[in-house]
Design a protein around this motif. Structure first.
Motif, short mmCIF file in Angstrom:
data_model
loop_
_atom_site.label_atom_id
_atom_site.label_comp_id
_atom_site.label_asym_id
_atom_site.label_seq_id
_atom_site.Cartn_x
_atom_site.Cartn_y
_atom_site.Cartn_z
N GLY A 1 -21.18 -1.34 24.50
CA GLY A 1 -21.31 -0.42 23.38
C GLY A 1 -20.33 0.74 23.45
N ILE A 2 -19.29 0.62 24.28
CA ILE A 2 -18.29 1.70 24.34
C ILE A 2 -17.19 1.39 23.34
N ARG A 3 -17.16 2.16 22.25
CA ARG A 3 -16.11 1.93 21.26
C ARG A 3 -14.79 2.34 21.86
N ASN A 4 -13.82 1.44 21.85
CA ASN A 4 -12.56 1.74 22.55
C ASN A 4 -11.37 1.09 21.86
N ARG A 5 -10.19 1.54 22.26
CA ARG A 5 -8.96 0.88 21.79
C ARG A 5 -7.99 0.78 22.95
N PRO A 6 -7.49 -0.44 23.23
CA PRO A 6 -6.56 -0.60 24.34
C PRO A 6 -5.13 -0.24 23.95
N PHE A 7 -4.39 0.35 24.89
CA PHE A 7 -2.99 0.71 24.64
C PHE A 7 -2.11 0.30 25.81
N GLU A 8 -0.91 -0.18 25.50
CA GLU A 8 0.08 -0.43 26.54
C GLU A 8 1.02 0.77 26.53
N ALA A 9 1.18 1.38 27.70
CA ALA A 9 1.79 2.72 27.76
C ALA A 9 3.28 2.76 27.39
N ASP A 10 3.91 1.59 27.23
CA ASP A 10 5.30 1.64 26.77
C ASP A 10 5.41 1.56 25.25
N THR A 11 4.24 1.68 24.58
CA THR A 11 4.27 1.70 23.11
C THR A 11 3.61 2.95 22.54
N ILE A 12 3.35 3.93 23.41
CA ILE A 12 2.62 5.10 22.92
C ILE A 12 3.40 6.40 23.08
N GLY A 13 4.67 6.27 23.40
CA GLY A 13 5.49 7.48 23.51
C GLY A 13 5.36 8.21 24.83
N MET A 14 4.97 7.48 25.89
CA MET A 14 4.98 8.09 27.22
C MET A 14 6.41 7.94 27.76
N ILE A 15 7.26 8.84 27.27
CA ILE A 15 8.69 8.70 27.49
C ILE A 15 9.09 9.22 28.88
N THR A 16 9.93 8.44 29.56
CA THR A 16 10.34 8.80 30.93
C THR A 16 11.85 9.05 30.99
N ASP A 17 12.28 9.47 32.19
CA ASP A 17 13.71 9.70 32.43
C ASP A 17 14.49 8.41 32.63
N GLY A 18 13.81 7.25 32.62
CA GLY A 18 14.50 5.98 32.69
C GLY A 18 14.87 5.53 34.09
N ASP A 19 14.37 6.19 35.10
CA ASP A 19 14.67 5.81 36.48
C ASP A 19 13.74 4.65 36.87
N PHE A 20 14.25 3.43 36.74
CA PHE A 20 13.42 2.24 36.99
C PHE A 20 12.83 2.29 38.40
#
Ligand code: ASP
Ligand code: MG
Length: 475
Positions: free
Chosen positions: A141-160
């Motif tokens: 009964g937990i209303r939720n929405r799954p997200f993949e963090a590379d599609t939500i604007g969690m922008i990084t410095d690009g250092d793989f």
């Protein structure tokens, strides 16, 4: 509002999925939940990557995928028995597994893996976990929405492999996306471990990086608290292995040791926790403290399988214990590259040249100890040869010769008040000397709550040294 993070050790089977669901549904305030991959999945992806960098790996890839897929589907089926309820997630998972399989073929065809593809492939464990958890929590009964963090604007410095989030950018994006959901009582479920660079390429934060993801989200949303759920009671910082007299060869490569075997640290300061994580306590990602600390958000470490325990709170204000030393951490996965040359320590730009050549080859320098005639670079063991070659090829004038030092271990001592307490270092090194262990190098003063030293790793020197320090301070 709270951010909760569950690691792989809390996600291992159907029973633990239910336990996690119960903890989330009993959290009455608004929450965002971050998940790592299911137990062992990232390790398996990482190990398999080595194997599939060869042509003709198709059969092995098919087997690997079908095994991993069956395990995940079985978890999904068992935690969501009604077929209709799991259909969407089933499709999502199948899609992800197809993508992963194609990437692995790609690696096998080109017979090599770039840091970029490595990050992308390693990120799949979290994608599977969040999909399954979304369906499982729905059943509770937990209303939720799954997200993949590379599609939500969690922008990084690009250092793989070791990325850092650009906080102002991520904050804006995460607020825009999550605040309206929270308002309508929907719980966002987010993959830990990775974000993406400004060109949407997946970048991971390094192993154990889901802690860091959770800390970033807590920062962005001004959370009241950040809870890190694990399978230990808190910052135990205990190495039961040393107490149990395990032979040194069977110790984990990194760990901590504090007081008695069962000793739990109720409160740590941000600085202490960060130093412990840096020195070898595998309990936290080394950079996870920073975002939460910037906004003074308490971090609570708690045990999924023993939720009655209060856990360890990591907060701003430090306190000094009577014995000052709170914890002893160790790291066996280190090596030193000694750079000899007359005056390397004071020649203008020498350190800069050296560091920039090493950084260009993607190696992280853990620490630097210099003298006039020698610069010592502290590295992870696996980086030693690469660093040696990088400098060898660079022909930097001041360098006379390079020396690799391998059989060593690091011991870190952490506690508020450590550096300013008179006579403390003498007691530490006195204890080590009594144990007949030689200290090779010392670094103190860089942090006011920690220092570390390096010993020759011969026989059971590490265990002897730690035990000797322990009995000096925790008798
Ligand atoms: N699954 C990733 C790892 O095993 C990230 C994490 O667990 O925090 O390193
Ligand atoms: Mg972890």
């Amino acid at each position: 509002m709270k951010v909760l993070k569950f690691g792989g050790s809390s996600l291992k089977d159907v029973a633990s999925i239910k336990t996690v669901a119960r903890i989330i549904s009993s959290t009455k305030e608004l929450r965002v939940v971050v998940f790592s991959a299911f137990a062992g999945v990232t390790d398996r992806l990482s190990n398999f990557l080595v194997e599939c960098q060869r042509q003709g790996a198709e059969d092995r890839i098919r087997k690997f995928i079908s095994q991993l897929k069956n395990e995940h589907l079985s978890l999904l089926e068992k935690s969501v028995p009604a077929k209709g309820e799991r259909q969407t997630v089933y499709n999502l998972l199948t899609n992800s597994f197809n993508r992963l399989e194609r990437f692995l073929y790609g690696v096998s065809y080109v017979e090599e893996i770039s840091p970029r593809s490595r990050d992308l492939i390693l990120s799949f464990g979290e994608r599977f976990a969040v999909a399954i958890m979304s369906a499982a929590l729905g059943r509770f009964g937990i209303r939720n929405r799954p997200f993949e963090a590379d599609t939500i604007g969690m922008i990084t410095d690009g250092d793989f492999g070791n990325a850092t989030v650009i906080l102002p950018v991520a904050t804006k994006n995460l607020r825009r996306l999550f605040l309206p959901l929270l308002k309508s009582d929907v719980t966002p479920l987010v993959t830990g471990f990775f974000g993406c660079d400004s060109e949407s390429r997946t970048t991971t934060f390094g192993r154990g990086g889901s802690d860091y993801s959770a800390s970033v989200i807590a920062y962005a949303l001004d959370a009241r608290q950040l809870e890190i759920w694990k399978d230990v009671d808190g910052f135990l910082s205990v190495s039961p292995e040393i107490v149990q007299d395990r032979s040194q060869s069977r110790l984990s490569r990194r760990g901590t040791y504090a007081g008695k075997a069962s000793r739990l640290l109720d409160v740590l300061s941000y600085d202490e926790a960060a130093e412990l994580a840096y020195f070898g306590a595998e309990i936290l990602h080394p950079r996870m403290v920073e975002p939460a600390m910037l906004k003074d958000i308490p971090i609570i470490i708690r045990n999924t399988f023993n939720p009655a325990k209060k856990g360890t709170a990591i907060i701003k204000k430090g306190y000094e214990t009577k014995g000052v030393v709170k914890s002893i951490a160790y790291d066996q996965n280190i090596a030193v590259l000694k750079i000899h040359g007359a005056g390397v320590g004071y020649k203008l730009g020498a350190l800069h040249d050296i560091v920039s050549h090493i950084s260009k080859s993607g190696i992280n320098i853990k620490s630097v100890i210099t003298s006039q005639t020698c610069i010592n670079l502290l590295l992870a063991k696996e980086d030693l040869d690469l660093a040696y070659q990088a400098l060898h090829k660079a022909h930097i004038r001041v360098i006379e010769h390079l020396e690799k030092v391998k059989d060593i271990a690091l011991i870190g001592i952490v506690g508020e008040g450590l550096v300013k307490t008179k006579g403390l270092a003498a007691r530490v090194f006195g204890a080590v000397a009594t144990a007949a262990v030689n200290v090779e190098m010392i670094s103190a003063g860089a942090s006011s709550v920690a220092y570390y030293f390096i010993i020759k790793e011969k026989g059971d020197a590490l265990t002897r040294a730690i035990k000797a320090i322990h009995s000096e301070f925790f008798k």
